[in-house]
Write a protein that holds these residues in place. Structure first.
Motif, mmCIF file in Angstrom:
data_model
loop_
_atom_site.group_PDB
_atom_site.id
_atom_site.type_symbol
_atom_site.label_atom_id
_atom_site.label_comp_id
_atom_site.label_asym_id
_atom_site.label_seq_id
_atom_site.Cartn_x
_atom_site.Cartn_y
_atom_site.Cartn_z
ATOM 1 N N THR A 393 -6.026 1.172 19.729
ATOM 2 C CA THR A 393 -6.565 1.270 21.081
ATOM 3 C C THR A 393 -5.683 0.457 22.014
ATOM 4 O O THR A 393 -5.349 -0.691 21.710
ATOM 5 N N PHE A 394 -5.305 1.050 23.130
ATOM 6 C CA PHE A 394 -4.371 0.393 24.042
ATOM 7 C C PHE A 394 -5.140 -0.444 25.061
ATOM 8 O O PHE A 394 -6.090 0.022 25.691
ATOM 9 N N ARG A 395 -4.674 -1.684 25.212
ATOM 10 C CA ARG A 395 -5.313 -2.626 26.132
ATOM 11 C C ARG A 395 -4.265 -3.209 27.075
ATOM 12 O O ARG A 395 -3.057 -3.049 26.852
ATOM 13 N N PHE A 396 -4.725 -3.902 28.100
ATOM 14 C CA PHE A 396 -3.868 -4.231 29.231
ATOM 15 C C PHE A 396 -3.985 -5.701 29.596
ATOM 16 O O PHE A 396 -4.970 -6.363 29.266
ATOM 17 N N THR A 397 -2.957 -6.193 30.281
ATOM 18 C CA THR A 397 -3.047 -7.542 30.825
ATOM 19 C C THR A 397 -4.111 -7.540 31.914
ATOM 20 O O THR A 397 -4.373 -6.518 32.558
ATOM 21 N N SER A 398 -4.727 -8.676 32.124
ATOM 22 C CA SER A 398 -5.893 -8.766 33.004
ATOM 23 C C SER A 398 -5.613 -8.214 34.401
ATOM 24 O O SER A 398 -4.625 -8.561 35.052
ATOM 25 N N GLY A 399 -6.495 -7.281 34.854
ATOM 26 C CA GLY A 399 -6.448 -6.769 36.215
ATOM 27 C C GLY A 399 -5.276 -5.865 36.519
ATOM 28 O O GLY A 399 -4.919 -5.689 37.683
ATOM 29 N N SER A 400 -4.626 -5.275 35.488
ATOM 30 C CA SER A 400 -3.449 -4.452 35.741
ATOM 31 C C SER A 400 -3.459 -3.215 34.845
ATOM 32 O O SER A 400 -4.321 -3.049 33.998
ATOM 33 N N ALA A 401 -2.468 -2.348 35.074
ATOM 34 C CA ALA A 401 -2.264 -1.187 34.208
ATOM 35 C C ALA A 401 -1.063 -1.413 33.296
ATOM 36 O O ALA A 401 -0.500 -0.461 32.766
ATOM 37 N N ARG A 402 -0.668 -2.684 33.108
ATOM 38 C CA ARG A 402 0.466 -3.016 32.237
ATOM 39 C C ARG A 402 -0.039 -3.315 30.837
ATOM 40 O O ARG A 402 -0.944 -4.129 30.650
ATOM 41 N N LEU A 403 0.530 -2.646 29.844
ATOM 42 C CA LEU A 403 0.119 -2.838 28.461
ATOM 43 C C LEU A 403 0.350 -4.275 28.024
ATOM 44 O O LEU A 403 1.363 -4.888 28.368
ATOM 45 N N ASP A 404 -0.598 -4.816 27.239
ATOM 46 C CA ASP A 404 -0.378 -6.150 26.700
ATOM 47 C C ASP A 404 0.639 -6.074 25.567
ATOM 48 O O ASP A 404 1.102 -4.986 25.180
ATOM 49 N N ASN A 405 1.033 -7.228 25.042
ATOM 50 C CA ASN A 405 2.129 -7.266 24.074
ATOM 51 C C ASN A 405 1.843 -6.456 22.819
ATOM 52 O O ASN A 405 2.714 -5.749 22.307
ATOM 53 N N LYS A 406 0.635 -6.561 22.283
ATOM 54 C CA LYS A 406 0.305 -5.785 21.089
ATOM 55 C C LYS A 406 0.413 -4.294 21.369
ATOM 56 O O LYS A 406 0.981 -3.541 20.564
ATOM 57 N N SER A 407 -0.119 -3.864 22.504
ATOM 58 C CA SER A 407 -0.085 -2.439 22.827
ATOM 59 C C SER A 407 1.343 -1.951 23.036
ATOM 60 O O SER A 407 1.673 -0.810 22.676
ATOM 61 N N GLN A 408 2.209 -2.800 23.604
ATOM 62 C CA GLN A 408 3.611 -2.407 23.734
ATOM 63 C C GLN A 408 4.230 -2.167 22.361
ATOM 64 O O GLN A 408 4.990 -1.214 22.167
ATOM 65 N N ARG A 413 4.726 2.794 17.014
ATOM 66 C CA ARG A 413 3.931 3.145 15.838
ATOM 67 C C ARG A 413 3.101 4.409 16.095
ATOM 68 O O ARG A 413 2.979 5.286 15.244
ATOM 69 N N MET A 414 2.535 4.501 17.289
ATOM 70 C CA MET A 414 1.726 5.666 17.633
ATOM 71 C C MET A 414 2.578 6.929 17.713
ATOM 72 O O MET A 414 2.170 8.001 17.236
ATOM 73 N N VAL A 415 3.768 6.833 18.309
ATOM 74 C CA VAL A 415 4.644 8.002 18.407
ATOM 75 C C VAL A 415 5.009 8.513 17.016
ATOM 76 O O VAL A 415 4.996 9.730 16.748
ATOM 77 N N GLN A 416 5.306 7.605 16.095
ATOM 78 C CA GLN A 416 5.635 8.024 14.735
ATOM 79 C C GLN A 416 4.455 8.733 14.084
ATOM 80 O O GLN A 416 4.624 9.763 13.420
ATOM 81 N N LEU A 458 4.196 6.548 25.883
ATOM 82 C CA LEU A 458 4.373 7.324 24.648
ATOM 83 C C LEU A 458 5.489 8.351 24.810
ATOM 84 O O LEU A 458 6.359 8.495 23.945
ATOM 85 N N VAL A 459 5.477 9.076 25.922
ATOM 86 C CA VAL A 459 6.493 10.104 26.157
ATOM 87 C C VAL A 459 7.868 9.477 26.321
ATOM 88 O O VAL A 459 8.889 10.050 25.907
ATOM 89 N N GLY A 460 7.930 8.278 26.885
ATOM 90 C CA GLY A 460 9.206 7.618 27.111
ATOM 91 C C GLY A 460 9.799 6.937 25.901
ATOM 92 O O GLY A 460 10.964 6.550 25.906
ATOM 93 N N ALA A 461 9.013 6.791 24.832
ATOM 94 C CA ALA A 461 9.507 6.149 23.611
ATOM 95 C C ALA A 461 10.377 7.115 22.815
ATOM 96 O O ALA A 461 10.330 8.337 23.016
ATOM 97 N N LEU A 462 11.178 6.571 21.886
ATOM 98 C CA LEU A 462 12.039 7.389 21.043
ATOM 99 C C LEU A 462 11.197 8.398 20.269
ATOM 100 O O LEU A 462 10.293 8.020 19.529
ATOM 101 N N LEU A 467 6.152 15.054 22.309
ATOM 102 C CA LEU A 467 4.693 15.030 22.381
ATOM 103 C C LEU A 467 4.153 15.531 23.713
ATOM 104 O O LEU A 467 2.961 15.835 23.814
ATOM 105 N N ALA A 468 5.007 15.605 24.726
ATOM 106 C CA ALA A 468 4.540 15.844 26.092
ATOM 107 C C ALA A 468 3.704 17.110 26.213
ATOM 108 O O ALA A 468 2.663 17.126 26.888
ATOM 109 N N GLY A 469 4.115 18.194 25.568
ATOM 110 C CA GLY A 469 3.402 19.452 25.702
ATOM 111 C C GLY A 469 2.049 19.483 25.030
ATOM 112 O O GLY A 469 1.230 20.368 25.319
ATOM 113 N N ARG A 470 1.792 18.535 24.123
ATOM 114 C CA ARG A 470 0.510 18.501 23.408
ATOM 115 C C ARG A 470 -0.456 17.494 24.002
ATOM 116 O O ARG A 470 -1.582 17.349 23.536
ATOM 117 N N MET A 471 -0.047 16.780 25.026
ATOM 118 C CA MET A 471 -0.779 15.617 25.488
ATOM 119 C C MET A 471 -1.497 15.896 26.806
ATOM 120 O O MET A 471 -0.929 16.470 27.722
#
Length: 502
Positions: A393-408, A413-416, A458-462, A467-471
Motif C-alpha cells: 500500500t502506497f503512503r505519503f509524506t505528511s500533507g503531500s502527494a509525495r511518496l514516503d521512502n518505503k513507498s518509493q 517491486r510493484m512493477v516487477q 509506476l509507469v515511469g519506473a523501469l 503497464l500504462a495500457g492496463r492501468m
C-alpha cells in the motif's frame, strides 16, 4: 583498482533476477564497471548490479566490512541471516560469533576454497537515540532499528551539513514487524483494545473479568526498561491513551523470558514483537470503531495493523559499493525466506481476494453516514467484486502527494510483480483513499491526486511503460477505511493508495 585489459573472451552478463541477459566479449573491468563488446556495440555495465558468467569474468570480492548497531537481539539475528544469505549469493560462507550474553557480536564472510576472510560485520546492540548519534558522528556504518530517526536528531545532522537521515539515500526499509499482546492459549479472552492494554499496564484494570474473562487477577509483564520494545509500547499504546505506568509494574528481562512466562501462566499477559511471541497466543486488537485488527502478514504488509513497525536501515548517504549491494540484496525477494525465518514479515507482494476482506467491507458500511455514501459503498463493492487487493500500500509524506521512502522503494517491486506471469493479463486498478476529515469532494480530489502520482511513478519506473495500457486511476475518498477516523493513527492509515487486480 586500475582497469584490467584482457584478451577478448566470451562472457554472459545478467541482471540478478535473470530477466535481462547479454552476451559479448569482455574487454576490460575495474571495481565498478564491466566493458563488453556486443552486437549492440560497446556496453559499460555496473559490476555490482550484474552477474558475470564465463572464464574471463573477474573473481568476486565482497569486502563487506561494517560496524553495525542494532536495537535488539532479534534485529541482530535478522542481520546475521541477511549477511549469511548475501555471502551465499557470492558462493561464500557467513560464520557468526556470539558475545558473552549469547547475542551476535560478529559475522565473518569466508571463502573456504581460498581460506580467506572476505568481510567482517561487527554487531552491537544499542537501542535509543545514542545509536543514531553514533551513526551521524561517523562512528558506525549502519544502524538497523525498528525506531524511525527522531526529528530533533535529523535536524542536528542537517545543521552539521549532512544529508537528512530521513532522505531515501540514507533510510531504507528492510522488513516489517509488529507489537502483539500475547496471553496463555487457555485464556478465554479473545481480543483486547489499545485502551484496555494501557489501563492494564497502568494497574487500573486488574481483573480479567473487567474485559470479559474469568474472575482472576491479571499479571502484566512489561518490556524491559529503556528497551526498544518499551519505547514502542509507550509511543503506540501508553502515550495516545495518556497513561503513566505504576512504579511497581513487573518488568521482563527479555522478550523470550516474557513470552515463556505467559505461556506457563494462564493469568499473564505481555507485549512482544511478532518475532518474539514464542508459544503464547496472540490477541487481535479491538479497534475503537468496532472491527478486530489481526496481526496477519497481509495486514502488516499493508501497514494496517495498529501496532505495526518498520525495520529500518540507516546509513551514510554515500555507501561503498559492497554495502550498497548488501542493502539491495536485503530488500530483494531473494532475502524473503531469510526475513521470515528470523520471525519478521518480508516486503514481497501478496494478493488477497475481496472475499477475505470482510472486516474491511463492514467498516465501509458502518462509515457510510448517508444514503448517498451508502450507494457509493455499494458501487465500491460491485467494482471490486472479482478483484484481488495487493498487500503493498502506497503512503505519503505528511500533507503531500509525495511518496514516503518505503513507498518509493516499493515502486520497483510493484512493477516487477505487475509484469509477472501472475499479474500480466489482469487490469490494474490504482485507487486512492483519504480520512474523513473535511469535505467529501475535497477528499476525493486529494485521493485522486495521490493515486495519479502513484500511477505516474509506476509507469515511469523501469519496465513500467508496459503497464500504462492496463492501468486505471480512481478514488473512493474516505470510504472503506482501514483504520478508525476517531484516532490520529487511524486517520493516517486511511490516507493511502491501494493496487487491485481485476
Amino acid at each position: 583498482m586500475l582497469p584490467s585489459t584482457l584478451l577478448a573472451d566470451q562472457v554472459t552478463v545478467s541482471s540478478p533476477d535473470g530477466s535481462i541477459t547479454i552476451s559479448g566479449e569482455l574487454l576490460s573491468f575495474d571495481d565498478n564497471v564491466l566493458v563488453l563488446n556486443t552486437e549492440l556495440g560497446e556496453l559499460r555495465l555496473a559490476r555490482q548490479a550484474t552477474i558475470c558468467e564465463g572464464a574471463a569474468c573477474p573473481q568476486s570480492s565482497v569486502n563487506l566490512d561494517m560496524q553495525v548497531l542494532v536495537n535488539e537481539p532479534d534485529t541482530a539475528m535478522l542481520l546475521r541471516r541477511l549477511v549469511d544469505g548475501f555471502a551465499q549469493e557470492q558462493n561464500l560462507v557467513g560464520l557468526a560469533f556470539p558475545d558473552a550474553q549469547g547475542n551476535i557480536a560478529r559475522v565473518e564472510i569466508r571463502d573456504n576454497a581460498r581460506s580467506t576472510i572476505e568481510g567482517t560485520v561487527n554487531v552491537s546492540i544499542q537501542p535509543g537515540v545514542s545509536a543514531f548519534q553514533q551513526l551521524i558522528a561517523g562512528n558506525v556504518d549502519m544502524d538497523i532499528t525498528t525506531n524511525a530517526v527522531p526529528a530533533n536528531v535529523a535536524e542536528q545532522a542537517i545543521a552539521s551539513g549532512q544529508v537528512d537521515p530521513r532522505d531515501p539515500s540514507r533510510e531504507r526499509v528492510l522488513a516489517l514487524d509488529a507489537l502483539v499482546p500475547v496471553v496463555h492459549p487457555s485464556n478465554p479472552v479473545r481480543s483486547v483494545s489499545l485502551e484496555e492494554l494501557a489501563q492494564i499496564a497502568a494497574g487500573r484494570i486488574t481483573n480479567w473479568s473487567e474485559i470479559g474473562g474469568e474472575n482472576a487477577p491479571i499479571r502484566m509483564l512489561l518490556p524491559a526498561v529503556d528497551s526498544s520494545l518499551d519505547a514502542a509500547f509507550s509511543e503506540l499504546v501508553l502515550d495516545p491513551n495518556r497513561v503513566r505506568l505504576r512504579r511497581s509494574a513487573e518488568r521482563a528481562e527479555s522478550e523470550s523470558q516474557a513470552a515463556a512466562a505467559v505461556a506457563s501462566d494462564v493469568n499473564a499477559i505481555t507485549i512482544t514483537s511478532l518475532s518474539g511471541n514464542g508459544d503464547a497466543e496472540i490477541l487481535p486488537i479491538r479497534l475503537s470503531c468496532g472491527p478486530l485488527a489481526y496481526a496477519s502478514d497481509f495486514a502488516i504488509k499493508a501497514e494496517e495493523y495498529p501496532l505495526g513497525q518498520r525495520v529500518y536501515a540507516y546509513t551514510d548517504a554515500n555507501l561503498p559499493s559492497s554495502q550498497a549491494s548488501f542493502l539491495d540484496f536485503a530488500a530483494s525477494d531473494d532475502a524473503k525466506s531469510l526475513v521470515n525465518e528470523a520471525g519478521y514479515v518480508d516486503l514481497s507482494i501478496e494478493p488477497q481476494p475481496i472475499s477475505l476482506q470482510g472486516t474491511r467491507m463492514t467498516s465501509a458500511i458502518l462509515s457510510a453516514g448517508t444514503g448517498g455514501t451508502l450507494g457509493l459503498v455499494q458501487s465500491f463493492a460491485q467494482d471490486l467484486a472479482t478483484a484481488d487487493r495487493l498487500s503493498t500500500t502506497f503512503r505519503f509524506t505528511s500533507g503531500s502527494a509525495r511518496l514516503d521512502n518505503k513507498s518509493q522503494g516499493d515502486v520497483e517491486r510493484m512493477v516487477q510483480f505487475l509484469n509477472s506471469d501472475e499479474a500480466r493479463n489482469r487490469d490494474i486498478l490504482v485507487i486512492g483513499f483519504t480520512d474523513d476529515v473535511g469535505r467529501f469532494d475535497l477528499n476525493e480530489r486529494l485521493a485522486l491526486l495521490r493515486a495519479t502520482s502513484v500511477r505516474d511513478a509506476l509507469v515511469g519506473a523501469l519496465g513500467g511503460d508496459a503497464l500504462a495500457g492496463r492501468m486505471s486511476v480512481s478514488t473512493y475518498g474516505p470510504l472503506a477505511p482501514v483504520g478508525c477516523n476517531d484516532t490520529a493513527d487511524g486517520r493516517e492509515s486511511n490516507r493511502r493508495v491501494e493496487i487491485w487486480l481485476r
